[in-house]
Motif scaffolding. Structure first.
Motif, PDB file in Angstrom:
ATOM      1  N   THR A   2       0.829  -1.207   0.000  1.00 20.90           N
ATOM      2  CA  THR A   2       0.000   0.000   0.000  1.00 20.90           C
ATOM      3  C   THR A   2       0.860   1.252   0.000  1.00 20.90           C
ATOM      4  O   THR A   2       0.424   2.313  -0.413  1.00 20.90           O
ATOM      5  N   ARG A   6       2.055   6.023  -2.125  1.00 19.16           N
ATOM      6  CA  ARG A   6       2.506   7.175  -1.348  1.00 19.16           C
ATOM      7  C   ARG A   6       3.950   7.525  -1.695  1.00 19.16           C
ATOM      8  O   ARG A   6       4.292   8.680  -1.926  1.00 19.16           O
ATOM      9  N   GLU A  61       7.311  -0.865   6.351  1.00 19.47           N
ATOM     10  CA  GLU A  61       6.103  -0.358   7.020  1.00 19.47           C
ATOM     11  C   GLU A  61       5.887   1.133   6.764  1.00 19.47           C
ATOM     12  O   GLU A  61       4.939   1.709   7.295  1.00 19.47           O
ATOM     13  N   PRO A  63       4.505   4.459   5.447  1.00 15.59           N
ATOM     14  CA  PRO A  63       4.840   5.574   6.349  1.00 15.59           C
ATOM     15  C   PRO A  63       4.472   5.353   7.817  1.00 15.59           C
ATOM     16  O   PRO A  63       4.455   6.322   8.564  1.00 15.59           O
ATOM     17  N   PHE A  64       4.177   4.127   8.207  1.00 10.38           N
ATOM     18  CA  PHE A  64       3.816   3.931   9.613  1.00 10.38           C
ATOM     19  C   PHE A  64       5.045   3.849  10.498  1.00 10.38           C
ATOM     20  O   PHE A  64       4.979   4.028  11.703  1.00 10.38           O
ATOM     21  N   LYS A  65       6.176   3.547   9.871  1.00 12.34           N
ATOM     22  CA  LYS A  65       7.445   3.603  10.593  1.00 12.34           C
ATOM     23  C   LYS A  65       8.307   4.679   9.956  1.00 12.34           C
ATOM     24  O   LYS A  65       8.247   4.886   8.743  1.00 12.34           O
ATOM     25  N   LEU A  92      12.223  14.218  15.088  1.00 10.66           N
ATOM     26  CA  LEU A  92      11.126  13.882  14.178  1.00 10.66           C
ATOM     27  C   LEU A  92      11.091  12.395  13.816  1.00 10.66           C
ATOM     28  O   LEU A  92      10.039  11.834  13.531  1.00 10.66           O
ATOM     29  N   SER A  95      10.587   6.994  17.179  1.00  9.74           N
ATOM     30  CA  SER A  95       9.325   6.269  16.952  1.00  9.74           C
ATOM     31  C   SER A  95       8.141   6.886  17.698  1.00  9.74           C
ATOM     32  O   SER A  95       7.009   6.813  17.250  1.00  9.74           O
ATOM     33  N   ASP A  96       8.418   7.523  18.857  1.00  2.60           N
ATOM     34  CA  ASP A  96       7.278   8.103  19.585  1.00  2.60           C
ATOM     35  C   ASP A  96       6.864   9.463  19.027  1.00  2.60           C
ATOM     36  O   ASP A  96       5.819   9.982  19.385  1.00  2.60           O
ATOM     37  N   TRP A  98       7.280  10.163  15.481  1.00  2.00           N
ATOM     38  CA  TRP A  98       6.970  10.015  14.057  1.00  2.00           C
ATOM     39  C   TRP A  98       5.468   9.901  13.818  1.00  2.00           C
ATOM     40  O   TRP A  98       4.775   9.162  14.502  1.00  2.00           O
ATOM     41  N   LYS A  99       4.983  10.640  12.840  1.00  5.58           N
ATOM     42  CA  LYS A  99       3.583  10.551  12.440  1.00  5.58           C
ATOM     43  C   LYS A  99       3.541  10.129  10.977  1.00  5.58           C
ATOM     44  O   LYS A  99       4.304  10.650  10.159  1.00  5.58           O
ATOM     45  N   PRO A 100       2.614   9.230  10.652  1.00  6.47           N
ATOM     46  CA  PRO A 100       2.577   8.743   9.260  1.00  6.47           C
ATOM     47  C   PRO A 100       2.244   9.828   8.240  1.00  6.47           C
ATOM     48  O   PRO A 100       2.471   9.641   7.043  1.00  6.47           O
ATOM     49  N   SER A 101       1.720  10.931   8.713  1.00 10.23           N
ATOM     50  CA  SER A 101       1.399  11.973   7.737  1.00 10.23           C
ATOM     51  C   SER A 101       2.602  12.857   7.420  1.00 10.23           C
ATOM     52  O   SER A 101       2.530  13.711   6.544  1.00 10.23           O
ATOM     53  N   THR A 102       3.705  12.659   8.117  1.00 14.06           N
ATOM     54  CA  THR A 102       4.896  13.467   7.866  1.00 14.06           C
ATOM     55  C   THR A 102       5.479  13.135   6.492  1.00 14.06           C
ATOM     56  O   THR A 102       5.637  11.971   6.142  1.00 14.06           O
ATOM     57  N   ARG A 103       5.812  14.190   5.738  1.00 15.07           N
ATOM     58  CA  ARG A 103       6.349  13.989   4.390  1.00 15.07           C
ATOM     59  C   ARG A 103       7.870  13.974   4.423  1.00 15.07           C
ATOM     60  O   ARG A 103       8.487  14.675   5.222  1.00 15.07           O
TER      61      ARG A 103
ATOM     62  N   ILE B 140      -2.202   9.718   4.024  1.00 17.30           N
ATOM     63  CA  ILE B 140      -1.138   8.762   4.347  1.00 17.30           C
ATOM     64  C   ILE B 140      -0.851   7.838   3.168  1.00 17.30           C
ATOM     65  O   ILE B 140       0.274   7.723   2.719  1.00 17.30           O
ATOM     66  N   CYS B 141      -1.887   7.192   2.636  1.00 19.18           N
ATOM     67  CA  CYS B 141      -1.632   6.240   1.554  1.00 19.18           C
ATOM     68  C   CYS B 141      -1.879   6.853   0.177  1.00 19.18           C
ATOM     69  O   CYS B 141      -1.576   6.235  -0.838  1.00 19.18           O
ATOM     70  N   CYS B 142      -2.429   8.081   0.147  1.00 17.81           N
ATOM     71  CA  CYS B 142      -2.695   8.800  -1.099  1.00 17.81           C
ATOM     72  C   CYS B 142      -3.766   8.136  -1.957  1.00 17.81           C
ATOM     73  O   CYS B 142      -3.859   8.402  -3.166  1.00 17.81           O
ATOM     74  N   TYR B 159      -8.387  10.327   8.003  1.00 22.31           N
ATOM     75  CA  TYR B 159      -7.570   9.349   7.279  1.00 22.31           C
ATOM     76  C   TYR B 159      -8.404   8.124   6.976  1.00 22.31           C
ATOM     77  O   TYR B 159      -9.386   7.858   7.678  1.00 22.31           O
ATOM     78  N   LYS B 171       1.449   0.948  16.428  1.00 27.63           N
ATOM     79  CA  LYS B 171       1.691   1.558  17.740  1.00 27.63           C
ATOM     80  C   LYS B 171       1.493   0.536  18.862  1.00 27.63           C
ATOM     81  O   LYS B 171       2.307   0.438  19.778  1.00 27.63           O
ATOM     82  N   GLU B 175       5.106  -1.016  18.974  1.00 23.73           N
ATOM     83  CA  GLU B 175       5.800  -0.175  19.941  1.00 23.73           C
ATOM     84  C   GLU B 175       5.277  -0.326  21.360  1.00 23.73           C
ATOM     85  O   GLU B 175       5.809   0.279  22.285  1.00 23.73           O
ATOM     86  N   PRO B 184      -2.763  10.663  13.916  1.00 24.99           N
ATOM     87  CA  PRO B 184      -1.650  10.451  12.977  1.00 24.99           C
ATOM     88  C   PRO B 184      -1.170  11.727  12.279  1.00 24.99           C
ATOM     89  O   PRO B 184      -0.168  11.700  11.582  1.00 24.99           O
ATOM     90  N   GLU B 186       0.632  15.161  11.530  1.00 25.32           N
ATOM     91  CA  GLU B 186       1.860  15.786  11.997  1.00 25.32           C
ATOM     92  C   GLU B 186       1.512  17.008  12.842  1.00 25.32           C
ATOM     93  O   GLU B 186       0.735  17.864  12.413  1.00 25.32           O
TER      94      GLU B 186
END
Lengths: 203, 527
Positions: A2, A6, A61, A63-65, A92, A95-96, A98-103, B140-142, B159, B171, B175, B184, B186
């Motif tokens: 998936t 992205r 993983e 953008p989840f990681k 940034l 892991s705590d 990081w946000k998946p929406s970060t480009r 996120i996944c576009c 999302y 998470k 984690e 999620p 930013e």
């Protein structure tokens, strides 16, 4: 897979409309998860004029990681390990945080911002951080000298790269002796230390 | 005889009462007026200071359901007082590390800041559900397929459901995060509450999530600790604070029978305080084998004290460091040996005697350490062997019931004896570590007397305990064992009481300074 959509989109953004001072390339077209980035040293800093290679690895993983970013070029900086690993300390990417929406473009921009403004309170190289805080002129001098020598090493390597390939050298030890020979012939305009250093570091 | 037996077994099972007694305060008659109101665990912290010195501390054991109940009660309370939803109350409580008073106080003063800091922004409250929004593209996944299902928290950052799910499972499973999972987006610190999570994820994930939430409750509160025994899910509550650890050794016992120190979570190490235990274990890990080897195989140069290993047959030694020449056998000067090569017969000579004295002095510290270490290690090993015997005891008891026609209750004395042995050995083991760090004075003599009495009693009991099954049925031996068991327990209590009292009052003098790495600069020497 998936994440491919992205990543493709982000890559397109970064190549067609790149952030200032950042050039993104894909070393291997079939692998979207490894990016090569050239970062131009920001003006008005000790790094001005330098070109810094970054390797960006995107985990499966993503953008989840968070991606991992390392300096391929050695740099004299409080927040980058001054070794062949070139690890960066960037909040940034923790892991705590990081946000998946970060480009990625904003990640790369914050790496560049780190060159503009090092964070000596959160150092990976404590000695360099101390120097940055307490003796700024000495720090600038050292950082500049580092940029210069790295550029020079690169230049020489580029120049002789063809020769190395021509000689058909693969083995590390062979290459090492080859460069010592090159130096010994006396045609190269570098000091032996630099030739040796470049040999050790980049392989 | 029978009534006597009954009476004795009651006495001797006092110790396992301590272990098995479930919901109540454990200390029984050694209760020092410590706060025993069942749910006043926050207030009880303040009372620690007032507590009288002794070797036992008040504590409570909770089962997982009790912990859940406590959390629910707190949440309900805050939910009622502050008039906010239960989800929000739970998030706020977690943000304030379950300090209800501080939460209420702060919230009354400045509600909006508190909500922001805890990740509960007060923007428009929309109904939370999964829906498809026309023209939506997931950031996120576009993906932008029409009809794509999506979800947003109160903050409105929307999302697609797949991305949300993957984010949450990363998470939670990846984690181990639960209480502080943010939106999620930013820069958005809105925390995902339990109800939204339930809407989004599969039941397995929800279970793990609630499990993790449950853990954060225990981990956030300083007065709670997990029982470290494998597979035990119980929680122990004890009010002893970190800074008190140089004056008290808070041993607690879980319902599962595991006895551990509340301060450092290691196995029961009374009478030695945590910091001493830490040093001792480190020293043993570093030193014991090396020290044994050095002691067995080397000598020190009589001149420069370098440690020397003899690697050839000749007794004529030349120190590599200071070039001193001496005889390996008598440690005297080699030059005085004349021509009697390889054969030392000069024991009486003066230089040899002096060298041997110096040698002995330099060895004293090593010998001293080995003395205590060997005894420590011996009790450790014996305790392990006793554990094996404990399992055999159970078999013995069954056998005894069959052979002698005794009832189950009548053979319990063996189990009591076994437990007493275990506990006493555990205590004895640590008395040696404790003694190693003690500076000599009158108190140490009393301590050593107590130690000796307990050790003798334990060895005697241990010996009786291992007699063959046939003689165990002998009522005379049974009485002897029961007497010895209760004697051992008494001696142990006396020893622990004495050391704990002196520790609390700061009367021990240690030969090492333990204040350096502990939170509070309070070794026992300061008074």
């Amino acid at each position: 897979m998936t994440s491919n959509k992205r990543i493709t989109k982000e890559l397109a953004e970064c190549t067609t409309n790149p952030p200032v001072g950042i050039t993104v390339t894909l070393p291997n077209d079939s692998d979207l998860h490894t990016w090569h980035v050239i970062l131009d040293g920001p003006e008005d800093t000790a790094y001005a004029g330098g070109k810094f290679g970054l390797v960006v690895k995107l985990p499966t993983e993503y953008p989840f990681k968070a991606p991992t970013i390392t300096f391929a070029t050695r740099i004299y900086h409080p927040n980058v390990t001054n070794d062949s690993l070139g690890n960066i300390c960037l909040g940034l990417l923790k892991s705590d945080k990081w946000k998946p929406s970060t480009r990625l473009s904003s990640v790369l921009e914050s790496v560049r911002a780190l060159l503009e403004e090092p964070q000596p309170e959160d150092p990976l190289e404590a000695r360099i951080a101390d120097e940055y805080r307490n003796d700024r002129s000495e720090f600038d001098k050292n950082a500049k000298a580092y940029v210069q020598s790295e550029m020079k090493v690169r230049e020489i390597q580029m120049k002789w790269n063809g020769l190395e390939q021509y000689a058909g050298l693969q083995d590390q030890e062979e290459k090492r002796w080859f460069w010592i020979m090159v130096w010994a012939i006396g045609k190269a305009k570098v000091r032996p230390k630099e030739v040796m250093a470049s040999d050790d570091e980049d392989q | 005889m029978d009534t006597d037996d009954e009476f004795m077994s009651n006495v001797s099972s006092d110790e396992d009462m301590i272990q098995d007694d479930s919901d109540n305060e454990v200390s029984g008659d050694e209760d020092f007026g410590f706060d025993d109101e069942p749910d006043a665990y926050i207030d009880s912290q303040k009372d620690t200071e007032k507590k009288k010195a002794a070797y036992e501390v008040s504590f409570k054991v909770y089962e997982p359901t009790d912990v859940q109940k406590q959390q629910d009660e707190l949440v309900n309370e805050v939910n009622m007082i502050l008039d906010i939803s239960k989800e929000e109350a739970a998030i706020l409580l977690r943000h304030f590390r379950w300090n209800k008073e501080r939460l209420i106080e702060d919230y009354m003063d400045r509600p909006s800041q508190v909500l922001d800091a805890a990740g509960l922004s007060q923007s428009s409250v929309r109904e939370l559900k999964i829906r498809s929004v026309p023209g939506f593209a997931c950031d996120i996944c576009c993906e932008d397929d029409p009809g794509l299902e999506s979800f947003a928290l109160k903050c409105g950052h929307r999302y697609c459901v797949d991305c949300y799910r993957q984010y949450l499972s990363q998470k939670i499973l990846g984690e181990g995060e639960a209480a502080r999972i943010q939106c999620p987006s930013e820069g958005c610190n809105l925390i995902i509450d339990a109800r939204s999570l339930d809407i989004l994820v599969t039941p397995e994930l929800t279970e793990r999530y609630h499990d993790l939430l449950h853990r954060t409750y225990v981990e956030d509160k300083d007065t709670l600790k997990w029982c470290p025994a494998p597979d035990c899910e119980n929680v122990v509550e004890c009010a002893v604070k970190k800074k008190d650890l140089d004056r008290i050794v808070p041993t607690v016992a879980c319902l599962c029978g595991h006895r551990f120190c509340f301060g450092c979570a290691l196995n029961d190490h009374q009478p030695a305080p945590c910091e001493l235990v830490k040093r001792w274990l480190k020293k043993c890990a570093d030193d014991s084998e090396t020290a044994n080897w050095i002691s067995a195989n080397t000598k020190e140069c009589p001149k420069c004290n370098s440690t020397i290993e003899k690697n050839g047959g000749c007794n004529h030694m030349t120190c590599r460091k200071c070039k001193h020449e001496f005889c390996w056998m008598c440690m005297g000067l080699w030059s005085e040996h004349g021509t009697s090569w390889y054969n030392c017969n000069r024991f009486e000579e003066k230089s040899g005697v002096e060298a041997r004295d110096a040698q002995a002095r330099s060895r004293i510290s090593l010998e001293r350490y080995l003395h205590y270490y060997n005894r420590y290690a011996n009790h450790e090993q014996s305790a392990r062997l006793d554990k094996d015997i404990y399992h055999k005891t159970e078999k013995k008891m069954v056998q005894l019931q069959k052979e002698s026609g005794m009832s189950w209750i009548e053979v319990q004395y063996l189990s009591a004896a076994s437990q007493a042995l275990q506990m006493c050995r555990q205590t004895l083991m640590w008395t040696y570590a404790f003694a190693f760090y003690l500076a000599r004075n009158n108190l140490t003599e009393i301590f050593e007397d107590n130690q000796k009495d307990l050790e003798m009693a334990v060895e005697a009991l241990s010996e009786m305990f291992e007699r063959p099954i046939t003689s165990l049925a002998d009522p005379k031996l049974k009485v002897e064992i029961m007497d010895k068991t209760s004697y051992c327990n008494k001696r142990r209590v006396i020893l622990l009481e004495d050391t704990a009292q002196n520790l609390a009052e700061g009367r021990w003098t240690f030969n090492t300074d333990f204040s350096g790495s502990s939170a509070n600069a309070g070794t026992s020497t300061r008074r």
